[in-house]
Design an enzyme around this catalytic site. Structure first.
Site, mmCIF file in Angstrom:
data_model
loop_
_atom_site.group_PDB
_atom_site.id
_atom_site.type_symbol
_atom_site.label_atom_id
_atom_site.label_comp_id
_atom_site.label_asym_id
_atom_site.label_seq_id
_atom_site.Cartn_x
_atom_site.Cartn_y
_atom_site.Cartn_z
ATOM 1 N N LYS A 75 -3.087 12.016 3.066
ATOM 2 C CA LYS A 75 -4.072 12.050 2.390
ATOM 3 C C LYS A 75 -5.377 11.898 2.519
ATOM 4 C CE LYS A 75 -1.834 7.836 0.315
ATOM 5 N NZ LYS A 75 -2.395 5.875 -0.166
ATOM 6 N N LYS A 118 5.467 13.495 -2.823
ATOM 7 C CA LYS A 118 6.293 12.270 -3.173
ATOM 8 C C LYS A 118 6.013 11.649 -4.859
ATOM 9 C CE LYS A 118 3.514 8.485 -1.523
ATOM 10 N NZ LYS A 118 3.359 6.797 -1.074
ATOM 11 N N LYS A 166 0.827 7.391 -7.253
ATOM 12 C CA LYS A 166 -0.446 6.388 -8.652
ATOM 13 C C LYS A 166 -1.530 7.187 -8.260
ATOM 14 C CE LYS A 166 0.246 1.893 -6.645
ATOM 15 N NZ LYS A 166 -0.260 2.127 -5.157
HETATM 16 N N1 AQP Z 1 7.488 7.802 -3.921
HETATM 17 C C1 AQP Z 1 7.704 6.893 -3.693
HETATM 18 N N2 AQP Z 1 8.978 5.992 -3.699
HETATM 19 C C2 AQP Z 1 9.144 5.727 -3.133
HETATM 20 N N3 AQP Z 1 8.485 4.125 -2.919
HETATM 21 C C3 AQP Z 1 7.743 4.222 -3.400
HETATM 22 N N4 AQP Z 1 6.222 3.945 -3.579
HETATM 23 C C4 AQP Z 1 5.424 4.144 -3.347
HETATM 24 N N5 AQP Z 1 5.502 5.738 -4.094
HETATM 25 C C5 AQP Z 1 6.242 5.760 -3.842
HETATM 26 C C6 AQP Z 1 6.479 2.465 -2.318
HETATM 27 O O1 AQP Z 1 5.028 1.986 -3.134
HETATM 28 C C7 AQP Z 1 5.337 0.312 -2.296
HETATM 29 C C8 AQP Z 1 3.649 0.100 -2.752
HETATM 30 O O2 AQP Z 1 3.006 1.640 -2.420
HETATM 31 P P1 AQP Z 1 0.903 1.422 -1.918
HETATM 32 O O3 AQP Z 1 0.971 0.786 -3.475
HETATM 33 O O4 AQP Z 1 1.274 0.501 -0.987
HETATM 34 O O5 AQP Z 1 1.137 2.708 -1.468
HETATM 35 P P2 AQP Z 1 1.594 4.504 -1.672
HETATM 36 O O6 AQP Z 1 2.834 4.614 -0.747
HETATM 37 O O7 AQP Z 1 0.510 5.399 -0.891
HETATM 38 O O8 AQP Z 1 1.478 4.311 -3.168
HETATM 39 P P3 AQP Z 1 1.223 5.273 -4.481
HETATM 40 O O9 AQP Z 1 1.384 5.398 -5.191
HETATM 41 O O10 AQP Z 1 0.815 6.750 -3.345
HETATM 42 O O11 AQP Z 1 -0.425 4.736 -4.075
HETATM 43 P P4 AQP Z 1 -1.267 5.842 -4.001
HETATM 44 O O12 AQP Z 1 -1.440 6.798 -4.515
HETATM 45 O O13 AQP Z 1 -2.608 4.582 -3.554
HETATM 46 O O14 AQP Z 1 -1.710 6.591 -2.454
HETATM 47 C C9 AQP Z 1 4.997 1.173 -1.183
HETATM 48 O O15 AQP Z 1 6.454 0.114 -0.553
HETATM 49 C C10 AQP Z 1 6.192 2.190 -1.012
HETATM 50 O O16 AQP Z 1 6.619 2.699 -0.177
#
Ligand code: AQP
Length: 333
Positions: A111, A194, A197
């Site tokens: 990140k 991955k 969002k």
């Molecule tokens: N691509 C993914 N595949 C499977 N699981 C995923 N999770 C996130 N992306 C994937 C799971 O979603 C839960 C919540 O995630 P989060 O919102 O706490 O943060 P993150 O993992 O950083 O998700 P994002 O979508 O990538 O958010 P941003 O873009 O803001 O960093 C977690 O249980 C995660 O494992």
């Protein structure tokens, strides 16, 4: 009975990755365990969020989680910043965790990107806040996507060091629950990254509020190679995009990846993408419709979140008071 805790950042519209890796697995848990699900807005601001957007995204996240099947009658659904225990315990954990541990976290490296000096200090200590989220409830079971495994290991290291340093058998061991066939859903533009969002490209992900046409277009334009689909799992070698699309169809239909390959192996991506888009639309359209309906009544959403925060507070408040006593802080009364 196990106490379950999991969180999700209101850093954008939840994606298919969040759904398959996390949210979908939370729904049956609320019937079997005491479950807390938290919209982690304090985590979201580790990367700058435009305030009006953060507020809207927090409500949108609540509506989506309810539309996916979480019920305030069965679980505690709340917003992280409404419960002070998270920030208080996170500070104590900032003083327990070691710099060397945080330096090994791959999510920070991903990140922060190339310019680590410009990343917020909050992004660096993010895993300490995540440990606090879980341990403020002495939760023992944490359903997350595969990407969060390293953070959970760190949370256990923090709990053990706390217990050791303060000679207190206080925090329990946390068990990660990495669930689902597609534990990690990858970007539609790059099968090695991955799905996220907050990815700059909207084409890289399926958002849970995408309409049918948008989903079909995104799948149609998803990156693939020129070979037909393999007919067995070994054929995925060096083909991350093929693996990802097959994984998504398997997860959404409940079929195994081998089963999907038996049905579609040898076909070109064109017809396969039609089948995938149809399956996604059939699955996600009812969620989208319900989410839009819930969003029409913001006061009702806010009231449900307020009730959730009161329930969460009632559990975490006494635990954090006890932590402060163990640490040697002078009691306020
Ligand atoms: N691509 C993914 N595949 C499977 N699981 C995923 N999770 C996130 N992306 C994937 C799971 O979603 C839960 C919540 O995630 P989060 O919102 O706490 O943060 P993150 O993992 O950083 O998700 P994002 O979508 O990538 O958010 P941003 O873009 O803001 O960093 C977690 O249980 C995660 O494992």
């Amino acid at each position: 009975m196990q106490r379950v805790f999991s969180g999700i950042q209101p850093s954008g519209v939840p994606t298919l990755g969040n759904y398959l890796g996390a949210i979908r697995n939370w729904v049956p848990m609320q019937d079997q365990h005491e479950s807390l699900f938290c919209i982690v807005d304090m985590h979201a601001i580790t990367v700058f969020q435009e305030p009006a957007q953060l507020l809207a995204q927090t409500r949108e996240m609540a509506a989506t989680l309810l539309a996916c099947g979480l019920s305030p009658e069965k679980c505690i659904l709340f917003v992280q910043s409404h419960v002070p225990a998270h920030a208080e315990l996170a500070w104590i954990f900032n003083c327990v965790a070691r710099m060397g541990w945080l330096n090994r976290m791959t999510q920070f490296k991903d990140k922060a990107g190339k310019d680590r000096e410009a990343a917020s200090a909050g992004l660096y200590v993010y895993p300490n806040l995540m440990a606090a989220d879980i341990l403020a409830y002495k939760a023992t079971s944490v359903p997350v996507g595969d990407d969060q495994k390293q953070h959970l290991e760190l949370a256990n290291d923090i709990a053990q060091k706390f217990n050791h340093d303060y000679q207190a058998d206080f925090f329990p061991r946390i068990e990660p629950h990495i669930l689902g066939v597609a534990a990690r859903v990858m970007s539609l533009r790059d099968g090695t990254k991955k799905m996220s969002k907050s990815d700059a490209s909207d084409q890289s992900r399926i958002n849970l509020n995408d309409d049918a046409d948008t989903i079909r277009n995104k799948i149609k334009r998803a990156k693939t190679d020129t070979e037909p689909l393999p007919d067995n799992m070994l054929g995925f070698e060096g083909r991350p995009e093929a693996r990802n699309l097959v994984g998504i169809l398997a997860a959404i239909t409940g079929e195994t990846q081998e089963g999907v390959l038996r049905a579609h192996g040898g076909k070109g991506f064109g017809p396969f993408k039609e089948v995938l888009a149809d399956a996604l639309i059939a699955h996600l359209e009812p969620i989208r419709t319900e989410m839009l309906r819930l969003l029409e009544d913001a006061p009702a959403l806010d009231a449900a979140l307020r009730r959730g925060a009161e329930q969460a507070d009632a559990i975490a408040g006494p635990i954090v008071t006890e932590v402060k006593r163990i640490v040697g802080f002078l009691p306020r009364k």
